[in-house]
Design a protein around this motif. Structure first.
Motif, PDB file in Angstrom:
ATOM      1  N   SER A   1       5.936  12.553  -1.234  1.00  0.00           N
ATOM      2  CA  SER A   1       6.450  11.247  -0.809  1.00  0.00           C
ATOM      3  C   SER A   1       7.936  11.109  -1.092  1.00  0.00           C
ATOM      4  CB  SER A   1       5.695  10.124  -1.535  1.00  0.00           C
ATOM      5  OG  SER A   1       4.314  10.159  -1.237  1.00  0.00           O
TER       6      SER A   1
ATOM      7  N   PRO B   1       1.922   4.767  -4.447  1.00  0.00           N
ATOM      8  CA  PRO B   1       2.187   6.055  -5.114  1.00  0.00           C
ATOM      9  C   PRO B   1       3.419   6.026  -6.007  1.00  0.00           C
ATOM     10  CG  PRO B   1       1.609   6.417  -2.823  1.00  0.00           C
ATOM     11  CD  PRO B   1       1.780   4.939  -2.992  1.00  0.00           C
TER      12      PRO B   1
ATOM     13  N   ARG C   1       0.819  -1.211   0.000  1.00  0.00           N
ATOM     14  CA  ARG C   1       0.000   0.000   0.000  1.00  0.00           C
ATOM     15  C   ARG C   1       0.856   1.266   0.000  1.00  0.00           C
ATOM     16  NH1 ARG C   1      -4.961   1.357   4.235  1.00  0.00           N
ATOM     17  NH2 ARG C   1      -5.570   3.342   3.274  1.00  0.00           N
ATOM     18  N   TRP C   2       1.891   1.309   0.838  1.00  0.00           N
ATOM     19  CA  TRP C   2       2.741   2.488   0.904  1.00  0.00           C
ATOM     20  C   TRP C   2       3.542   2.675  -0.389  1.00  0.00           C
ATOM     21  CZ3 TRP C   2       7.966   2.238   0.141  1.00  0.00           C
ATOM     22  CH2 TRP C   2       8.553   0.966   0.205  1.00  0.00           C
TER      23      TRP C   2
ATOM     24  N   THR D   1       1.536  13.131 -10.826  1.00  0.00           N
ATOM     25  CA  THR D   1       2.758  12.980 -10.040  1.00  0.00           C
ATOM     26  C   THR D   1       2.869  14.056  -8.968  1.00  0.00           C
ATOM     27  OG1 THR D   1       3.920  11.940 -11.891  1.00  0.00           O
ATOM     28  CG2 THR D   1       5.286  12.919 -10.173  1.00  0.00           C
TER      29      THR D   1
ATOM     30  N   VAL E   1       0.687  15.163  -7.057  1.00  0.00           N
ATOM     31  CA  VAL E   1      -0.049  14.757  -5.856  1.00  0.00           C
ATOM     32  C   VAL E   1       0.842  13.943  -4.923  1.00  0.00           C
ATOM     33  CG1 VAL E   1      -2.027  13.439  -5.008  1.00  0.00           C
ATOM     34  CG2 VAL E   1      -2.218  14.769  -7.131  1.00  0.00           C
ATOM     35  N   TYR E   2       1.765  13.169  -5.528  1.00  0.00           N
ATOM     36  CA  TYR E   2       2.594  12.262  -4.746  1.00  0.00           C
ATOM     37  C   TYR E   2       4.001  12.794  -4.510  1.00  0.00           C
ATOM     38  CZ  TYR E   2      -1.122   9.088  -6.235  1.00  0.00           C
ATOM     39  OH  TYR E   2      -2.338   8.523  -6.480  1.00  0.00           O
TER      40      TYR E   2
ATOM     41  N   LEU F   1       2.615   4.172  -9.224  1.00  0.00           N
ATOM     42  CA  LEU F   1       1.853   4.997 -10.162  1.00  0.00           C
ATOM     43  C   LEU F   1       2.757   6.005 -10.869  1.00  0.00           C
ATOM     44  CD1 LEU F   1      -1.376   5.661  -8.060  1.00  0.00           C
ATOM     45  CD2 LEU F   1      -1.121   4.134 -10.029  1.00  0.00           C
ATOM     46  N   VAL F   2       3.639   6.649 -10.111  1.00  0.00           N
ATOM     47  CA  VAL F   2       4.572   7.598 -10.732  1.00  0.00           C
ATOM     48  C   VAL F   2       5.441   6.897 -11.758  1.00  0.00           C
ATOM     49  CG1 VAL F   2       6.536   9.127 -10.310  1.00  0.00           C
ATOM     50  CG2 VAL F   2       4.575   9.164  -8.755  1.00  0.00           C
TER      51      VAL F   2
ATOM     52  N   THR G   1      12.214   7.929  -8.369  1.00  0.00           N
ATOM     53  CA  THR G   1      11.200   7.014  -7.841  1.00  0.00           C
ATOM     54  C   THR G   1      11.851   5.786  -7.235  1.00  0.00           C
ATOM     55  OG1 THR G   1       9.637   7.789  -9.536  1.00  0.00           O
ATOM     56  CG2 THR G   1       9.098   5.747  -8.400  1.00  0.00           C
TER      57      THR G   1
END
Length: 416
Positions: free
Chosen positions: A389, A215, A211-212, A383, A385-386, A218-219, A321
């Motif tokens: 992170s 993101p 889950r962590w 991207t 949005v994340y 997706l990037v 990433t």
């Protein structure tokens, strides 16, 4: 023994040079394969209807290879996976050029795909762990070496096509040079992530959560959708939509590759100065601007400006990433968990590659190619949005290499 100038162990510096050569060799090999697809098709008599099956099989098998590597590095170090997967990639490339029957092409491409997945995953594992040992951003430099290799491989492919060389004649000298050099360089690979995880340790046995990591996945996927859009559609877009000549239509991808290389060469300096999150935000915005310029371009030269911006923007996303996911895995589970995170993340490299080209093609046929360029633009903007992170934690850095806020990878209590 340490290098007095850099204050770093000589072994780390040798390991960095050896790994950079591995990235370069992989860039050469992959470019030699994908840029000679028409010649491969002619040699084996692969029909236009069957060609997409062969092309899709490589990234699918590469994804499987990455998954297998995640399991394999629980028992052996990533350096060993890299040491033996790279020769398989090079020999499989030679097999593609030397075979005569369709079944031989299938076997060679299957070996290439599986080995590429293991190679990509293990290279980035070592890159992330080396960056952690350095205590400062160096990940972009490895991907710069890959871009340089891609430019070199594409240039060698052009020479082979220009002189009408048989595929095996074009591939053999490259393999004869790169294979022994890669094996020699593998002596200096550095595993910075610690020993392989035992079955009861945190992060072992599939205990690394997903889950962590989502993101970052997706990037990674969005970045490769953008990249595959450029590599597969830039020439057609310039010629069919913007009315350029066939010769001019070949320029955007070359410009894209060069700007990708330049962006990665200087990208680590940007990360050290401004931090990874800021660089990722900037890259996403520049890439989105590139797609927007391409979509509204009135002519070929403005379109090429858009593809140039894409090279500058997209080039930073993938290396950062990998780096950020590896760091977060270490923070959550300990040093050995970084390898599992990188292997899982690497799968989305191939997902983006598989999705990008068909997505743009379908939208272009059903709607318009100008409109289709807006879809990867929106995905790249997601991207943003994340981006937070990717930020470093101030208390995760040490070693005196640089200020905490600027680093993109650090040393936690479980670190080196």
């Amino acid at each position: 023994m340490t290098d007095g100038l850099a204050g770093l162990p000589v072994g780390l510096r040798r390991g960095r040079a050896a790994l950079a050569f591995s990235f370069l060799a992989q860039g050469v090999a992959f470019a030699l394969l994908v840029t000679r697809i028409p010649a491969v098709q002619d040699r084996y008599g692969v029909s236009d209807a069957l060609l997409p099956v062969f092309l899709a099989a490589v990234p699918i098998l590469a994804g499987a290879g990455s998954v297998l590597t995640e399991r394999l590095v629980r028992r052996v170090r990533p350096s060993r996976v890299l040491r033996w997967s790279q020769p398989v990639v090079l020999l499989a490339l030679l097999g593609v050029g030397a075979g005569e029957r369709m079944v031989e092409l299938g076997v060679a491409l299957a070996a290439f795909g599986l080995a590429v997945g293991a190679l990509d995953a293990s290279m980035n594992m070592l890159g992330v762990s080396l960056q952690r040992s350095y205590g400062r951003s160096i990940m972009l430099s490895f991907h710069a070496a890959y871009s340089l290799g891609g430019i070199g491989g594409a240039s060698l492919a052009w020479v082979g096509a220009h002189w009408d060389m048989a595929l095996w004649v074009s591939y053999l000298p490259v393999v004869l040079v790169l294979l022994p050099a890669a094996l020699l360089g593998s002596r200096w690979y550095v595993d910075g992530g610690g020993e392989p995880l035992g079955p009861g340790e945190p992060g072992a046995g599939g205990a690394v959560g997903f889950r962590w990591l989502l993101p970052f996945c997706l990037v990674m996927c969005f970045a490769y959708i953008g990249d595959s859009t450029v590599s597969n559609w830039s020439a057609k877009y310039l010629q069919d939509v913007l009315g350029s000549s066939e010769q001019l239509a070949t320029v955007p991808y070359n410009v894209y590759m060069v700007t990708t290389l330049l962006g990665r060469v200087i990208g680590d300096l940007g990360v050290r100065r401004f931090g990874a999150a800021a660089v990722v935000r900037g890259g996403a915005l520049v890439a989105a601007a590139g797609f927007a310029v391409v979509a509204v371009a009135p002519g070929a030269w403005v379109g090429m400006l858009g593809f140039t911006l894409l090279g500058v923007g997209l080039c930073v996303l993938v290396p950062q990433t990998f780096a950020a996911a590896g760091r977060h895995a270490v923070d959550r589970y300990g040093p050995g968990a970084s390898d599992a995170a990188v292997a899982r993340l690497n799968v989305f490299n191939y997902v983006g590659f598989l999705v990008g080209s068909p997505l743009v093609g379908a939208l272009g046929d059903a709607w318009s190619y100008r409109g289709a360029m807006l879809v990867p633009m929106v995905l790249v903007l997601v991207t943003l949005v994340y981006a937070r992170s990717f930020a470093a934690q101030p208390d995760r850095y040490g070693g005196g290499h640089e200020r905490p806020r600027t680093a993109d990878v650090g040393r936690g209590s479980n670190g080196l």
